[in-house]
Design an enzyme around this catalytic site. Structure first.
Site, short mmCIF file in Angstrom:
data_model
loop_
_atom_site.label_atom_id
_atom_site.label_comp_id
_atom_site.label_asym_id
_atom_site.label_seq_id
_atom_site.Cartn_x
_atom_site.Cartn_y
_atom_site.Cartn_z
N GLU A 49 0.79 -1.20 -0.03
CA GLU A 49 0.09 0.05 0.02
C GLU A 49 0.91 1.35 -0.05
OE1 GLU A 49 -2.25 0.67 3.47
OE2 GLU A 49 -3.67 2.16 2.60
N ARG A 70 6.37 -12.62 9.40
CA ARG A 70 7.24 -11.25 8.79
C ARG A 70 8.47 -11.16 9.44
NH1 ARG A 70 4.88 -6.57 8.98
NH2 ARG A 70 2.78 -7.03 9.27
N LYS A 92 4.77 0.73 10.09
CA LYS A 92 4.93 2.42 9.17
C LYS A 92 4.29 3.30 10.20
CE LYS A 92 4.10 0.45 4.51
NZ LYS A 92 3.13 0.43 3.43
#
Length: 567
Positions: free
Chosen positions: A38, A264, A274
């Site tokens: 994104e 992850r 983020k």
RNA sequence: UGUCCGAUGGUGUAACGGUAGCACACAGCCCUUUGGAGGCUAUUGUCCUGGUUCGAAUCCAGGUCGGACAGCCA
């Protein structure tokens, strides 16, 4: 094709799935992956793992990997991020060729899919407010309650959804929901919203749309539209997989990609969300997303990490489903390993102290040949000027040496790298008793090829000729961030983050050998014994380089730390 | 008293019923007019309890611990 066991590394579980799929012909033997960020922030080292995985798998199995921007939420996204993502992926060494897509390219198709879902009675427009929605959803242990709008007719749903698109309704007043099962033990299956009204300008489609698809609806269908075979994502989407499959099954799409989840990447003492990285930027804790302390790709690039090193790191950490926290030392090892092969050596003095060579004639000058890279003979040599006045590092002289100290001490001898053996004759101090200058004598026969060049001297130090030295700013960066364990705050799951106050030390008056004056921004060097440095691409000016410490040499930590804290 | 996922040295990752291996970290040693590189050595591990089996990290059962999920974020 037969492969020799010796040269075949053990396959991670994802590659094993692909090998198996290829065997059974599940996807016609094709492999199509995608990296779907994104565009709401800069890429970080965690994304690098995903990039290396997806592009790496495509490369390994002779497939392709798409770059797709998952831009379905216009309020958080920006072209700045679109641009930086492309730059970072390229810099890491991967290419999507002409396979660059945007979820927003599919808005019309996705709308038609939604209409189809309504037609087959598997979606409905819901008028519940966000709060009502929430109240009726239930909890992980309590089933939800059906929406009162759940059994609207297809025609009414079609009409309402069309009017949602036309902008007749206010933000948040209605949603389109998949009609699944409000009592499902999996909350994502409790009639999830698949379209919401958001009268916001999209960075690509402008004001063309006021309804936007949710991730769960857009992602699986985007994958399907692009003919993705293996949709690789992180573990938190595991509970979404039933919904991913439900939507594709409900719409009977010809392509049904297989979602595969992996754990992850987490780095010790490093913030990776983020949201928090953005906070670091907006609150001014760091200069920008590319601050060398940031764990972003851009930050690491600016700090001097080579892309090869990041790729090697991603290879070494492996792929599995277990939660992990990787030791930063592994990343730094990968950086050193790469830089040791590729970085040119240079002489630099970070904490200069002047040395006068009293028996070296005032007007004499010499040049010595220095090896650029012992790992790589083709890198050649360069000339280093030498004169009566030089700088050495404060750290290379000790008035009262600790034991096993082999460098310069009063009355002692040391070799100047590539040059003479010198002897310390006199220590000059200021009023405060600080050492400001050393007077030494050279052994004229001790330079390379000289009669006394073979003398056994324990220590060898680096130096810079004073008249020709360039002054530069050198920035020493410490570990990037520290993360506190979660406290028992209201959320119960948040982390407190803060910058290590020692994370940046700027040394303004370092003396460097003159060859470094014109080093190109981004060039990486090993300052012998001090570690690896790179020419800051942002703040360097012609003839006035600024160096970032990329990473220290392995054994040098304690010493550098000590020197850093003294200054 | 929810669903799903996971558990192998300090860290990460292999072994797919048959010798628990590799890398990083750590410790020690050697070498070097230092390439703070290189070489060598060593310590440390299968969550627990049962079961199946000639043989279990691996299969089965039960437990324990950890993670994800309750955005109209992705």
């Amino acid at each position: 094709m037969s492969s020799t066991p010796e040269t075949t590394p053990s396959l991670d579980f994802i590659r094993q799935i692909i090998v198996e799929d290829n065997k059974t012909g599940k996807h016609g033997g094709k492999v199509v992956t995608r990296f779907p960020p994104e565009p709401n922030g800069y890429l970080h080292i965690g994304h690098a793992k995903s990039i290396c995985l997806n592009f790496g798998i495509a490369r390994q199995f002779e497939g392709v990997c798409h770059l797709r921007f998952d831009d379905t939420n216009p309020t958080r996204e920006d072209v700045e991020y679109v641009d930086s993502i492309q730059e970072d992926v390229h810099w890491l060494g991967f290419d999507w060729a002409d396979k660059k897509f945007y979820a927003s390219d599919y808005f019309e198709k996705l709308y038609q899919f939604a209409v189809e879902l309504i037609r087959v009675g598997k979606a409905y427009v819901c008028d519940q407010t966000a709060d009502e929605f929430k109240a009726n959803r239930g909890t992980p242990t309590v089933p939800g309650k059906d929406s009162p709008y759940r059994n609207r007719s297809v025609d009414e749903n079609l009409d309402l959804f069309g009017r949602m698109r036309k902008g007749e309704f206010a933000d948040g007043s209605r949603t389109l929901r998949a009609k699944i099962d409000m009592a499902s033990p999996n909350i994502h299956m409790r009639d999830p919203a698949i379209y919401r009204i958001r009268k916001a300008e999209h960075h690509r489609t402008g004001n063309q749309w006021c309804i936007y698809p949710m991730y769960d609806f857009a992602h699986c269908l985007s994958d399907s539209i692009e003919g993705i075979t293996h949709s690789i994502c992180t573990l938190e989407f595991e509970v979404h997989r039933p919904l991913y499959d439900w939507i594709l099954d409900a719409l009977k799409t010809p392509c049904h990609p297989q979602q595969i989840e992996f754990a992850r990447l987490n780095l010790g003492y490093t913030v990776m969300s983020k949201r928090k990285l953005l906070q670091m930027v907006t609150e001014g804790n760091v200069s920008d997303w590319n601050d060398p302390r940031m764990p972003t790709i851009a930050g690491m690039r600016r700090r001097g990490y080579p892309p090869e090193a990041i790729r090697a790191f991603c290879e070494k950490v492996g792929v599995a489903k277990r939660e992990n926290i990787i030791d930063m030392a592994l990343l730094e090892y990968c950086v050193r390993e790469e830089l040791n092969k590729s970085a040119h050596r240079a002489m630099a003095v970070l904490h200069p102290i002047k040395v006068v060579l009293t028996n070296y004639p005032e007007n004499q000058a010499e040049e010595f040949d220095a090896i650029n890279n012992p790992e790589d003979p083709s890198a050649g040599t360069r000339k280093i000027p030498f004169s009566r006045e030089i700088y050495i590092d404060q750290d290379d002289f000790k008035e009262v040496p600790p034991k096993k100290y082999f460098r310069l001490v009063p009355g002692g001898e040391v070799r100047l790298r590539y040059a003479y053996i010198i002897k310390c004759e006199k220590v000059v101090k200021n009023d405060q008793g600080e050492v400001v200058e050393l007077h030494c004598t050279i052994d004229p026969g001790s330079k390379a090829g000289g009669p006394t060049s073979g003398r056994k001297i324990k220590g060898t130090i680096h130096w810079v000729s004073a008249p020709q030295a360039i002054s530069a700013e050198v920035r020493l960066y410490d570990r990037m961030f520290t993360v506190e364990q979660p406290d028992a705050d209201a959320e119960g799951r948040d982390f407190k983050t803060f910058l290590n106050p020692q994370s940046l030390v700027t040394l303004a008056n370092c003396k460097l050998e003159p060859s470094l004056a014109n080093a190109a921004p981004g060039t990486r060097f090993q300052f012998e014994r001090l570690g690896y440095f790179n020419v800051d691409p942002v703040d360097s000016k012609p003839g006035k380089p600024v160096f970032n410490r990329t990473v220290t040499l392995r054994d040098a930590w304690a010493k550098i730390e000590q020197a850093t804290h003294q200054s």
